[in-house]
Design an enzyme around this catalytic site. Structure first.
Site, PDB file in Angstrom:
ATOM      1  N   GLN A   1       3.084   9.863   1.129  1.00  0.00           N
ATOM      2  CA  GLN A   1       4.354   9.124   1.010  1.00  0.00           C
ATOM      3  C   GLN A   1       5.098   9.447  -0.284  1.00  0.00           C
ATOM      4  O   GLN A   1       6.286   9.151  -0.394  1.00  0.00           O
ATOM      5  CB  GLN A   1       4.114   7.607   1.076  1.00  0.00           C
ATOM      6  CG  GLN A   1       3.678   7.139   2.459  1.00  0.00           C
ATOM      7  CD  GLN A   1       3.532   5.640   2.490  1.00  0.00           C
ATOM      8  OE1 GLN A   1       2.496   5.109   2.118  1.00  0.00           O
ATOM      9  NE2 GLN A   1       4.565   4.947   2.908  1.00  0.00           N
TER      10      GLN A   1
ATOM     11  N   GLY B   1       0.837  -1.193   0.000  1.00  0.00           N
ATOM     12  CA  GLY B   1       0.000   0.000   0.000  1.00  0.00           C
ATOM     13  C   GLY B   1       0.868   1.237   0.000  1.00  0.00           C
ATOM     14  O   GLY B   1       2.033   1.191   0.421  1.00  0.00           O
TER      15      GLY B   1
ATOM     16  N   HIS C   1      -1.851   7.379   7.515  1.00  0.00           N
ATOM     17  CA  HIS C   1      -0.940   8.289   6.813  1.00  0.00           C
ATOM     18  C   HIS C   1      -1.653   9.589   6.429  1.00  0.00           C
ATOM     19  O   HIS C   1      -1.048  10.660   6.429  1.00  0.00           O
ATOM     20  CB  HIS C   1      -0.408   7.645   5.526  1.00  0.00           C
ATOM     21  CG  HIS C   1       0.796   6.765   5.716  1.00  0.00           C
ATOM     22  ND1 HIS C   1       1.991   7.240   6.216  1.00  0.00           N
ATOM     23  CD2 HIS C   1       1.002   5.453   5.443  1.00  0.00           C
ATOM     24  CE1 HIS C   1       2.871   6.235   6.245  1.00  0.00           C
ATOM     25  NE2 HIS C   1       2.299   5.139   5.786  1.00  0.00           N
TER      26      HIS C   1
ATOM     27  N   GLU D   1      -2.844   2.823   5.852  1.00  0.00           N
ATOM     28  CA  GLU D   1      -2.777   3.896   4.848  1.00  0.00           C
ATOM     29  C   GLU D   1      -3.637   5.090   5.258  1.00  0.00           C
ATOM     30  O   GLU D   1      -3.252   6.242   5.039  1.00  0.00           O
ATOM     31  CB  GLU D   1      -3.199   3.378   3.470  1.00  0.00           C
ATOM     32  CG  GLU D   1      -2.358   2.239   2.915  1.00  0.00           C
ATOM     33  CD  GLU D   1      -0.865   2.456   2.976  1.00  0.00           C
ATOM     34  OE1 GLU D   1      -0.402   3.615   2.916  1.00  0.00           O
ATOM     35  OE2 GLU D   1      -0.127   1.463   3.107  1.00  0.00           O
TER      36      GLU D   1
HETATM   37 ZN    ZN Z   1       3.153   3.309   5.642  1.00  0.00          ZN
END
Ligand code: ZN
Length: 154
Positions: free
Chosen positions: A50, A45, A133, A130
């Protein structure tokens, strides 16, 4: 296109990401690049921050095909399970994280249609990792027994 993966310490990983406003060609191109980057890095993922974009979009492939989630929201969760996790932004570090066992998530797909997904197992864990994040939370902030393992990839 393979994108540069931001590593822990980069301020973009601490941001609370903004909802996606326009689902257009450039967003779809970004989702394609995110999936390509995730596969190249052998990850399951990747979230937009990111790769340096503070917007609410993630791609996941936990072995059952590609999921693209835009503006995702968890609408239901139950049970708990603790397992080992890693993160492309924190290479070689692994730790145990307690997550909900099952989640339902509501999101927009790449054409702007509202969808729902029910997940358990690795997919459920990935979704929660995710989505964290998108709120500036890293797994290392909540992991127990964090260890460094040279040479492993995940
Ligand atoms: Zn991560």
């Amino acid at each position: 296109m393979i994108l540069d993966i931001k590593k822990a310490g980069d301020p973009v990983l601490k941001e609370v990401c903004a909802p996606v406003k326009h689902i257009d060609k450039s967003l779809r191109a970004l989702l394609d690049d995110m999936a390509e980057t995730m596969r190249k890095a052998d990850g399951v993922g990747i979230a937009a921050p990111q790769i340096g974009k503070a917007i609410r979009a993630v791609v996941i492939d936990a072995g059952d095909g590609l999921h693209e989630l835009i503006n995702p929201e968890i609408t239901f969760k139950e049970g708990t399970v603790k397992e080992t996790e890693g993160c492309l932004s924190v290479p070689n570090y692994y730790g145990e994280v307690q997550r909900f066992a099952r989640v339902k998530v509501k999101f927009l797909n790449r054409w702007g249609k509202q969808k729902h997904l029910t997940a358990e197992g690795l997919l459920s864990r990935c979704i929660q990792h995710e989505l964290d994040h998108l709120n500036g939370q890293m797994f290392i902030d909540i992991a127990e027994n964090l260890t460094y393992r040279e040479g492993d990839k995940k």
